[in-house]
Design an enzyme around this catalytic site. Structure first.
Site, short mmCIF file in Angstrom:
data_model
loop_
_atom_site.label_atom_id
_atom_site.label_comp_id
_atom_site.label_asym_id
_atom_site.label_seq_id
_atom_site.Cartn_x
_atom_site.Cartn_y
_atom_site.Cartn_z
N GLU A 118 0.83 -1.21 0.00
CA GLU A 118 0.00 0.00 0.00
C GLU A 118 0.86 1.26 0.00
O GLU A 118 1.89 1.31 0.67
CB GLU A 118 -0.92 0.00 1.22
CG GLU A 118 -2.08 -0.98 1.06
CD GLU A 118 -2.94 -1.06 2.30
OE1 GLU A 118 -2.59 -0.48 3.34
OE2 GLU A 118 -4.00 -1.71 2.21
N ASP A 271 -11.32 8.75 -21.69
CA ASP A 271 -11.24 7.34 -21.32
C ASP A 271 -10.97 6.55 -22.60
O ASP A 271 -11.88 6.28 -23.37
CB ASP A 271 -12.56 6.92 -20.66
CG ASP A 271 -12.65 5.43 -20.38
OD1 ASP A 271 -11.68 4.71 -20.69
OD2 ASP A 271 -13.68 4.99 -19.85
N THR A 297 -7.87 1.03 -19.82
CA THR A 297 -7.67 -0.35 -19.39
C THR A 297 -6.39 -0.79 -20.10
O THR A 297 -5.97 -0.17 -21.08
CB THR A 297 -8.81 -1.27 -19.85
OG1 THR A 297 -8.96 -1.13 -21.27
CG2 THR A 297 -10.12 -0.92 -19.18
N LYS A 300 -7.38 -4.45 -23.33
CA LYS A 300 -8.16 -4.46 -24.57
C LYS A 300 -7.18 -4.40 -25.76
O LYS A 300 -6.39 -5.32 -25.90
CB LYS A 300 -9.19 -3.35 -24.53
CG LYS A 300 -10.22 -3.61 -23.41
CD LYS A 300 -11.29 -2.54 -23.26
CE LYS A 300 -12.21 -2.89 -22.09
NZ LYS A 300 -13.17 -1.81 -21.79
N ARG A 306 -5.26 -7.52 -17.12
CA ARG A 306 -6.52 -6.89 -16.75
C ARG A 306 -6.23 -5.85 -15.65
O ARG A 306 -6.00 -6.22 -14.49
CB ARG A 306 -7.43 -7.98 -16.17
CG ARG A 306 -8.86 -7.92 -16.54
CD ARG A 306 -9.52 -9.27 -16.37
NE ARG A 306 -9.84 -9.79 -17.68
CZ ARG A 306 -10.80 -9.32 -18.46
NH1 ARG A 306 -11.57 -8.33 -18.06
NH2 ARG A 306 -11.00 -9.84 -19.65
C1 LIG Z 1 -13.94 -1.54 -20.78
C2 LIG Z 1 -14.14 -0.13 -20.45
C3 LIG Z 1 -14.08 0.33 -19.13
C4 LIG Z 1 -14.05 -0.57 -17.93
O1 LIG Z 1 -13.06 -1.48 -17.84
P1 LIG Z 1 -13.17 -2.74 -16.87
O2 LIG Z 1 -11.75 -3.19 -16.83
O3 LIG Z 1 -14.10 -3.70 -17.53
O4 LIG Z 1 -13.65 -2.28 -15.55
C5 LIG Z 1 -14.17 1.70 -18.90
N1 LIG Z 1 -14.34 2.54 -19.92
C6 LIG Z 1 -14.43 2.14 -21.20
C7 LIG Z 1 -14.62 3.15 -22.29
C8 LIG Z 1 -14.35 0.79 -21.51
O5 LIG Z 1 -14.50 0.38 -22.77
#
Ligand SMILES: *Cc1c(COP(=O)(O)O)cnc(C)c1O
Length: 524
Positions: A118, A271, A297, A300, A306
């Site tokens: 932490e 984002d 993230t 992806k 993850r």
């Molecule tokens: C996938 C996604 C998230 C969330 O990600 P998780 O790892 O599933 O919590 C947030 N914002 C956007 C635009 C996404 O496509």
């Protein structure tokens, strides 16, 4: 007891042995060889606190923790193997998914998982973090390099457990409780965490703890209606405007977002979860030039573990009339929102995965991969258009596309179901103008995962053919079943002629799919 003692596993003994001085080790060994059990146990207990757990014969705990999962839990391992088999024989077209690299899986399965740390590097609440500190600093440095960011102007936090917690940390840092936030509506291609609510219920915590107001796409063109966003923002006066999408096949106009944010003295928060791989490769416009904060993230298009990363501006924000420098104050706010605000111990195995992913991002191979993702998406798109399918916004600039099935008479749910039955994974999605998320008219298709497996344009032609034949079958089933999904599912699972056709097509898809490798472990 003696029998148990004599099978005292070698690992346990080694473990204890490593911690004992040589003299004591010999004494215990001697006791063991003479079967003077109690002496041995006493000596090891006296010297090593946890030796009881390792050595006490009657606890019989010497096995489980050293054995392979296939020995200790065949039931679970059987399911893991089935999932591996499913991944190998099906075509993964869910736009947010990918197959991460062997080296990331090795980070995730490493000793780093064991450590509590932490706090930030150099300021931890626990001891023993000298290497963890180095790993986290490496991840931060490489994350900035991956997006060509100057460390004087940008910093990052690599501790977010995933994309959703990363976003919630950003809101927590930048807005007070019930502060106002504007993001693209979920049915229009935004993400749940951008603040989804319905007339009956606030669905996302973003809309419970903050006041969210969605902006929309134009229902005819499928494109974000920036003018309307600007007009609504003037009335709503948001603290944060979010530029980010989960289902939108065009590039975002970050400059326009910035202008709208400036007009309302709002933060621009981008984002880039879905497109960060394409951004890193420089193939689509980057949000960094115009944003205050950027989240992503890492699992992806980026193809890492993850996890989530938050980038924030730092350094000089502007120079006042009196020549006084005004500095950004985002760094502490964001770091403190992540920990201690929302999270506890960082996932160090994931942070190591981020570090090595951000190194991969800089390789020529990664650039080629990202180019191929887009080439494959464009080929998929033109192939479907040639067969008469309507694509929302008329095409794609990125890794995914949204097929509008409204004119075909097949719903998104029926399309998703038939494709799943022939081993093609995708998801149903609302298309602009849909009244309900449950009864939606589209499917979202993405190419990052297939591209990782090595598919190129000519392979996408085969994929288009499989999808088309699947959707034709869907039409046939619909003609027998009528409009209801339950009836459709029943025909799919009971009608012999339908079943035979589905099985034959599925066999073709699976034979095709098996040709392509997946990085990772052989069986699981
Ligand atoms: C996938 C996604 C998230 C969330 O990600 P998780 O790892 O599933 O919590 C947030 N914002 C956007 C635009 C996404 O496509």
């Amino acid at each position: 007891m003696i029998a148990n003692w004599s099978i005292l596993n070698r690992r346990g003994f080694q473990l204890v042995g490593n911690l004992l001085c040589v003299r004591m080790r010999h004494r215990i060994k001697d006791s063991v060889s003479k079967e003077r059990v109690l002496d041995a146990v006493r000596d090891s207990n006296r010297n090593v606190h946890f030796s009881t757990a390792c050595c006490m014969p009657k606890l019989n705990m010497v096995g489980i923790i050293y054995k392979n999962i296939w020995e200790t839990d065949p039931e679970l391992f059987g399911l893991m193997k089935k999932e591996k088999e499913r991944q190998e024989c099906s075509l993964e077209m869910i736009a947010s998914e990918n197959f991460t690299s062997l080296s990331v899986l090795q980070c995730l399965g490493s000793c780093l998982h064991n450590k509590y740390s932490e706090g930030l590097p150099g300021q931890r609440y626990y001891g023993g973090n000298e290497y963890i500190d180095e790993i986290e600093r490496l991840a931060q440095k490489r994350a900035l390099e991956a997006f060509n960011l100057n460390p004087d102007e940008w910093g990052c936090n690599v501790q977010a457990y995933s994309g959703s917690p990363a976003n919630f940390a950003v809101y927590t840092a930048l807005a007070e409780p019930h502060g106002r936030i504007m993001g693209l509506d979920l049915p229009d291609g935004g993400h749940l965490t951008h603040g989804f609510f319905t007339e009956k219920k606030k669905i996302s915590a973003t809309s419970i703890f903050f006041e969210s107001m969605p902006y929309k796409v134009n229902p005819e063109t499928g494109l974000i209606d920036y003018d309307k966003l600007a007009a609504q923002a003037r009335l709503f006066k948001p603290k944060i405007i979010i530029a980010g999408v989960s289902c939108y096949s065009r590039c975002l106009d970050y400059k326009r977002f910035r202008e709208i944010a400036d007009e309302n003295t709002a933060y621009l928060f981008s984002d880039m979860a879905h497109v960060s791989g394409l951004v890193a490769a420089g193939l689509i416009p980057s949000p960094f030039e115009y944003s205050d904060v950027v989240s992503t993230t890492t699992h992806k298009t980026l193809r890492g573990p993850r996890a989530g990363v938050i980038f924030f501006r730092k350094g000089v924000k502007s120079v006042g009339k009196d020549g006084q420098k005004i500095m950004y104050d985002l760094e502490d706010k964001i770091n403190q929102a992540v920990f201690p605000g929302l999270q506890g111990g960082p996932h160090n195995h994931a942070i190591a995965g981020i570090a090595t992913t951000m190194k991969q991002v800089k390789s020529p191979e990664f650039l080629q991969y990202q180019k191929q993702i887009i080439a494959n998406a464009k080929r998929l798109c033109s192939g479907l258009q040639e067969r008469g399918y309507k694509i929302s916004t008329g095409g794609t600039d990125v890794h995914m596309l949204l097929v509008n099935l409204r004119s075909t008479g097949i719903t998104g749910a029926k399309a998703e179901k038939i494709l799943e039955s022939i081993s093609i994974a995708c998801n149903k999605n609302t298309v602009p103008g849909d009244k309900s998320a449950l009864n939606c008219s589209g499917i979202r298709l993405g190419t990052p995962a297939l591209t990782t497996r090595g598919l190129i344009e000519k392979d996408m032609d085969m994929v288009v053919d499989f999808i088309h034949r699947g959707l034709l079958l869907s039409k046939e089933i619909s003609n027998i079943s009528g409009p209801k999904l339950v009836d459709y599912r029943r025909v799919l699972s009971t009608d012999d002629s339908v079943k035979a056709k589905v099985a034959a097509l599925k066999e073709e898809v699976e034979t095709f799919s098996r040709q392509f490798r997946i990085p990772g472990f052989k069986e699981y």
